[in-house]
Enzyme design. Structure first.
Site, PDB file in Angstrom:
ATOM      1  N   ASP A 132      -3.719  -0.349   5.034  1.00 63.54           N
ATOM      2  CA  ASP A 132      -3.977   0.542   6.158  1.00 63.54           C
ATOM      3  C   ASP A 132      -3.693  -0.171   7.479  1.00 63.54           C
ATOM      4  O   ASP A 132      -3.858  -1.390   7.592  1.00 63.54           O
ATOM      5  CB  ASP A 132      -5.436   1.008   6.153  1.00 63.54           C
ATOM      6  CG  ASP A 132      -5.703   2.056   5.096  1.00 63.54           C
ATOM      7  OD1 ASP A 132      -4.738   2.676   4.617  1.00 63.54           O
ATOM      8  OD2 ASP A 132      -6.884   2.264   4.741  1.00 63.54           O
ATOM      9  N   ARG A 182       3.263   5.235   4.904  1.00 66.16           N
ATOM     10  CA  ARG A 182       2.450   6.385   5.299  1.00 66.16           C
ATOM     11  C   ARG A 182       2.572   6.529   6.809  1.00 66.16           C
ATOM     12  O   ARG A 182       2.258   5.604   7.563  1.00 66.16           O
ATOM     13  CB  ARG A 182       0.986   6.172   4.908  1.00 66.16           C
ATOM     14  CG  ARG A 182       0.064   7.322   5.325  1.00 66.16           C
ATOM     15  CD  ARG A 182      -1.391   6.925   5.215  1.00 66.16           C
ATOM     16  NE  ARG A 182      -1.746   6.507   3.864  1.00 66.16           N
ATOM     17  CZ  ARG A 182      -2.732   5.664   3.586  1.00 66.16           C
ATOM     18  NH1 ARG A 182      -3.427   5.112   4.551  1.00 66.16           N
ATOM     19  NH2 ARG A 182      -2.990   5.340   2.329  1.00 66.16           N
TER      20      ARG A 182
END
Length: 305
Positions: A132, A182
């Site tokens: 992330d 992402r």
């Protein structure tokens, strides 16, 4: 008004007193509407249920900004245990993690060693891991670690945030690594010196990044609840003969459930981001900050019987 709302929720996300209260009273404040459980084992039946509906998952043990080496080692083992559980239960799920939970702010060699332990297990059991992205002060460190590991571990992805000015260049810099990315708008409070401050600018840059990564031929995860972004991606893919297996849509657990199922019916891949753990308060406040429509969801969740 939207900027004020975002700043308000970002301010609340850093309130330690409210964080302690949320951990104590989580279920009464709708935590079970956005979090899969306090442990990964608790989340397994929910993941199986979502898999049966055609949804794929990525799970994340909530928590970041670890300052203790012992805690970083503990979080590393939690990731490894989650990977083993995914394999043993044959779950259609990936794992997401934050480098600050593995010791990024403590020592570079610590976070590197912890990531290698996780990736060795993920490679052995064929589970994809996504790093992330956190706030802009840690962007370069995160990308450096990603690039350092990617050639050895092809099942590793990361995140690019469209509100950062640098993201277009980062996307090109990562292109030789055949990245699994992402693409998100971004959910941290950033100064105007490094990030777009207007929603329209952030949205337009996200569209630009989606086009750029798809045309580069790389797998793209479009993480957005906005119909305009979803429709843009679908139309761009059709007009440019980009196959549906080159991209997916990602949404948060508990939000836009019907849209997720509708996209599956249309033949698109949909992945649900499912957090678990007790440290859910900061995560939830950032979700409210990035999309004001989520406030209505939160209120409904709090008072739902």
């Amino acid at each position: 008004m939207q900027a004020l709302s975002k700043n308000f929720f970002l301010f609340l996300s850093n309130n330690s007193a409210l964080d302690r209260m949320a951990k104590k009273w989580g279920p009464k404040f709708g935590a079970n509407q956005i979090v899969g459980g306090e442990t990964f084992e608790e989340a397994v039946p929910l993941i199986q249920q979502l898999n049966n509906q055609g949804l794929q998952l990525t799970v994340d043990h909530l928590g970041e900004f670890v300052t203790s080496e012992a805690e970083a080692v503990k979080r590393t083992q939690e990731c490894i245990d989650a990977i083993k559980t995914i394999h043993s239960h044959q779950l259609n799920s990936q794992v997401s993690l934050k480098l600050t939970s593995l010791g990024l702010d403590i020592r570079k060699d610590l976070v590197w060693d912890n990531m290698e332990k996780i990736m060795e297990e993920a490679a052995r059991l064929d589970v994809t891991v996504t790093i992330d992205m956190e706030d802009s002060t840690r962007t370069q460190q995160t990308l450096d670690i990603y690039k350092g590991l990617k050639n050895k571990y092809p099942n590793l992805g990361t995140v690019i945030q469209s509100y950062l000015y640098r993201s277009t260049d980062d996307l090109e810099d990562l292109s030789p690594y055949d990245p699994y990315l992402r693409l998100v708008k971004g959910a941290y409070k950033e100064p105007g010196t490094v990030a777009f401050t207007e929603k329209a600018q952030v949205d337009e840059n996200l569209k630009k990044l989606i086009k750029q990564n798809l045309l580069n031929g790389h797998y793209t995860a479009v993480a957005s609840h906005d119909d305009a972004i979803i429709d843009f991606t679908k139309l761009f893919a059709r007009n440019n003969n980009i196959p549906k297996d080159q991209f997916e849509f990602q949404m948060l657990y508990g939000m836009r459930n019907q849209t997720q199922l509708d996209l599956i019916q249309e033949g698109y891949k949909v992945r649900v981001y499912l957090p678990y753990g007790t440290d859910w308060y900061g995560y939830f406040m950032r979700r409210l900050a990035e999309r004001p429509a989520n406030v209505a969801f939160a209120i409904k969740g709090i008072f739902k019987k």
